[in-house]
Design an enzyme around this catalytic site. Structure first.
Site, short mmCIF file in Angstrom:
data_model
loop_
_atom_site.label_atom_id
_atom_site.label_comp_id
_atom_site.label_asym_id
_atom_site.label_seq_id
_atom_site.Cartn_x
_atom_site.Cartn_y
_atom_site.Cartn_z
N GLU A 1 0.61 -1.65 -0.07
CA GLU A 1 0.08 0.01 0.56
C GLU A 1 1.09 1.43 -0.12
O GLU A 1 0.45 2.47 -0.67
CB GLU A 1 -1.08 0.73 0.82
CG GLU A 1 -2.10 -0.85 1.27
CD GLU A 1 -3.40 -1.08 2.40
OE1 GLU A 1 -2.59 -1.65 3.53
OE2 GLU A 1 -4.14 -0.44 2.07
N GLU B 1 -3.79 -9.92 2.96
CA GLU B 1 -4.60 -9.67 4.48
C GLU B 1 -6.08 -10.37 4.76
O GLU B 1 -5.98 -10.42 5.69
CB GLU B 1 -5.40 -8.30 4.37
CG GLU B 1 -4.07 -7.07 4.55
CD GLU B 1 -3.61 -6.04 3.23
OE1 GLU B 1 -3.73 -7.64 2.31
OE2 GLU B 1 -2.74 -5.37 3.63
#
Ligand code: 3H9
Length: 708
Positions: free
Chosen positions: A112, A132
């Protein structure tokens, strides 16, 4: 390629190098993003914007990778600002071009950060991903919004729903990175790219403005397909569907609103028990790799391995070893048996080829490393031998006598026994210090669990070798002490007995299986028995008959089925009926009649159980035996029990394992249940002293994991 870390102890340091502000994340071992890293990144970007000499920013990771993600250890603790979404927004808003140069892992929050940067370069060996979902989460720092805009809905969804890692080349193809470096020197590759961008006066290029979702029809279709697939497959998991919702939000909402949408979903996931269970499982499988012996001793070198026995287990073990690139010599008693052993190995590979998991060339290469012999002398050069012959003490001791005779000094001699006393095997030869248990689970080339069973007289470096081998085989090694069934099978015997009691008391095997599946196991206990073969447990029950407590409750239903030759799938009938080779069975009225007859024989008036009552008893039995196993030192800590059940017995990973689950529902509640059940059967339901003690002290199993 490993970047040296700077002497500076700050988690992020930055320095100006010829117009490029080089920002290094330096938080060993994997540059996980904690509060200090977040603060450091904001400070670095502020510094870049404030410094007219800085014309570009280069973000790199020190050590073996870029950034492995948010620091998972911070979850469940009070949040410390700045948040990672704020950090990513700050990076994206930087007025100078920001370049992320990626080597090693750029995962989760790490990717990210890279997505929020304006340009990305990766070198060979980089691993990029948004894993995730495997922790019960979704990318929560803009990852769902930026990845969809950058690479399109379909590719972003596939990345986030699978959690898989992609290499540099695939990342380039997907559009996750702009280029792949010519060399693995990430720092100089990144610096050269930065200078090139400065020279061409490249402006910041913000991912939030990327056009990956421009084809609206394609995006809508990809989202609908992913939602349908996820609804089918996600089996009660929270985060996968939320990931799909977030990508839909990326399509339909302005960027800032999409970020808010993502944040709310992320926080719901972060606070869920599923996240806690999955993060526990993540750390447990890493902790189990650490044992007193691996800390103190160096593993012996393993190149050539022998496997004694070419049955299903021996062949599976051989495949696991071959797949790790080792040379394997299989020993069987005669040519015909050896031929069968080799055929077993080939069958495993052929099944993998049929499923397109491997190519025929992979099989050919693996088989080139497989040798066979009918005499033990062929093991003279083996560094490690794993015995996988019939489960009988005399047979095993005869094999070990041969190994003692032919193997070179220092060879590790391992037994794959499931329950025999390894101390007794070790004591029967002249080198007990070289003997340990390596207990594989069937199919041995697939199942992740390896119990490293540590007999009394074994040398520490032999145990360390067992752990090292597990690493080579990509298995989760759990240290276990010697007892009947070690950790996993000992627990299995007890929770299966609890299921049998439920069955005799009135629940049908089909209801029990369904309740256990709803809890999250892939199969219920009676489906598992039918799959493995009812005769295996039958043999074990017969073996234990002589030593069984005559006062202990004994349910004869399984024996009744076996006496009829109903061993499960392989015989077409077991608890279920399997029509012409079908793998999923149908309930069988005749089995129910046998159960009724046994209930009558045992003088039981059947009663009904709700599904949650079934699960409570099943789990209480499992937890109680797990506690006994820790109490007796057979498992080092509760987390070792958890990893065993998750990796060897299908325990739902999102519940962390039985001991973590016990903590999550309250250990005192489990103790109350055990005491209530004990009123009916005090012999079976004896509360483990460990549970009694922990509850009295207001502690839980997690406290024992921490103190290790
Ligand atoms: C996330 O990023 C959320 C964001 O979207 C949003 C936030 C708002 N944190 O595995 P190893 C430790 S979620 C803390 O043995 P390898 C690990 O426990 C995160 N610690 O090495 C071990 O500690 P110890 C998304 C971590 O080379 C040590 O590092 N990211 C973390 O075999 C070495 O690890 C992931 O899910 C972490 N994130 O494999 C990636 N990661 O030495 C998770 C590792 O005390 N990590 N540690 O036992 C991995 O997949 C592997 O660790 C990795 C390295 C491939 C990086």
């Amino acid at each position: 390629m490993t970047l040296p870390s700077a002497p500076d102890t700050a988690a992020v340091h930055h320095e100006l190098r010829g117009g490029v502000l080089v920002v290094t994340i330096d938080h060993a071992p994997v540059n996980a993003i904690n509060a200090a890293v977040r603060r450091g990144l904001i400070d670095a970007i502020d510094a870049a914007d404030a410094n007219p000499s800085a014309r570009a920013v280069l973000i790199v990771g020190a050590g073996r990778g870029f950034i492995a993600g948010a620091d998972i250890r911070e979850f469940g603790k009070p949040a410390i600002p700045p948040s990672l979404p704020d950090v990513c927004n700050r990076i994206e808003a930087c007025g100078k071009p920001v370049i992320a140069a990626i080597h090693g892992a750029a995962l989760g929050g790490g990717l990210e950060v890279a997505l929020a940067s304006h340009y990305r370069i990766a070198v060979e060996g980089a691993k990029l991903g948004l894993p995730e979902v495997q922790l019960g989460l979704l990318p929560g720092a803009g990852g769902t919004q930026r990845s969809a805009r950058l690479i399109g809905a379909q590719a972003a969804l596939s990345l986030m729903l699978s959690g898989r890692h992609v290499g540099a080349r695939e990342a380039l193809r997907l559009g996750l990175v702009d280029r792949v470096g010519q060399s693995d020197d990430v720092f100089n590759e990144g610096l050269a790219y930065a200078h090139e961008l400065i020279a061409t006066q490249a402006a910041p290029r913000r991912t939030k403005n990327a056009r990956g979702l421009a084809d609206e029809a394609a995006s809508v279709a990809a989202i609908a397909a992913a939602r349908a697939e996820t609804q089918k497959k996600s089996r009660g998991l929270l985060s996968p569907l939320k990931i799909v919702d977030c990508v839909e939000a990326a399509l339909n909402l302005p960027f800032d609103e999409g970020l808010r949408f993502e944040r709310e979903r992320f926080l719901e996931c972060r606070e869920s028990p599923q996240r806690a269970g999955l993060v526990h499982a993540f750390f447990a499988e890493r902790e189990t790799q650490k044992s007193p012996e691996t800390r103190d001793a160096k593993a012996r070198e393993i190149r050539a391995v022998g496997v004694v026995g070419g049955g299903t287990m021996g062949a599976g073990i051989a495949v696991a070893l071959l797949d790790a690139g080792l040379a394997v010599t299989m020993i069987e008693r005669d040519d015909a048996s050896l031929e069968r052993g080799r055929a077993h190995v080939e069958k495993v590979y052929d099944a993998l080829i049929a499923k397109e998991r491997i190519t025929p060339e992979t099989k050919t290469r693996a088989l080139q490393r497989l040798n066979g012999a009918t005499h033990y002398d062929a093991l003279a050069d083996a560094d490690l031998v794993i015995e996988a012959v019939f489960e009988d003490m005399a047979v095993k001791q005869a094999v070990f006598a041969e190994l003692d005779r032919v193997c070179k000094p220092g060879a590790v001699l391992a037994t794959n026994t499931s329950y025999l006393d390894i101390d007794e095997i070790a004591a029967s030869i002249s080198r007990p210090q070289d003997v340990l248990g390596l207990h594989f689970f069937s199919p041995a080339n697939i199942m992740k669990l390896l119990e490293v069973v540590v007999p009394k007289r074994v040398a520490a470096d032999v145990v360390a070798t067992g752990f090292e081998l597990a690493k080579k085989l990509r298995k989760v090694a759990v240290r276990a002490g010697v007892c009947d069934g070690f950790i996993g099978n000992r627990m299995l015997a007890v929770y299966r007995a609890a299921a049998d009691h439920l069955m005799e008391d009135g629940a049908s095997p089909y209801q029990i299986d369904a309740a256990v599946r709803d809890f999250g196991f892939p199969m219920g206990p009676y489906q598992v028995i039918d799959l493995a073969g009812g005769d295996i447990g039958w043999a074990a029950r017969k073996r234990r008959a002589a030593t069984r407590d005559p006062n202990a409750r004994y349910v004869r239903i399984g024996d009744e089925l076996c006496e009829r030759g109903w061993f499960g799938q392989k015989s077409g009938r077991g608890y279920y009926r399997y029509e012409s080779g079908a793998r999923s069975g149908k309930p069988d009225a005749e089995v129910e009649a046998i159960i009724d007859a046994e209930r009558a024989c045992a003088g039981v008036t059947p009663r009904t159980f709700r599904d949650d009552e079934i699960v409570r008893r099943y789990m209480a039995a499992m937890i109680n035996e797990g506690a006994n196993i820790v109490h007796e030192g057979i498992a080092q800590r509760p987390l070792d029990v958890d990893a065993t059940l998750v990796h060897g017995f299908g325990f739902p990973r999102h519940r962390g394992g039985p001991m973590h689950y016990a903590d999550s529902i309250g250990l005192a509640n489990v103790l109350d249940d055990i005491r209530a059940f004990a009123k009916e059967d005090p012999l079976f339901w004896r509360a483990s002293p460990l549970i009694v003690d922990l509850v009295a002290r207001g502690e839980n199993f997690a406290s024992l994991n921490r103190s290790s």
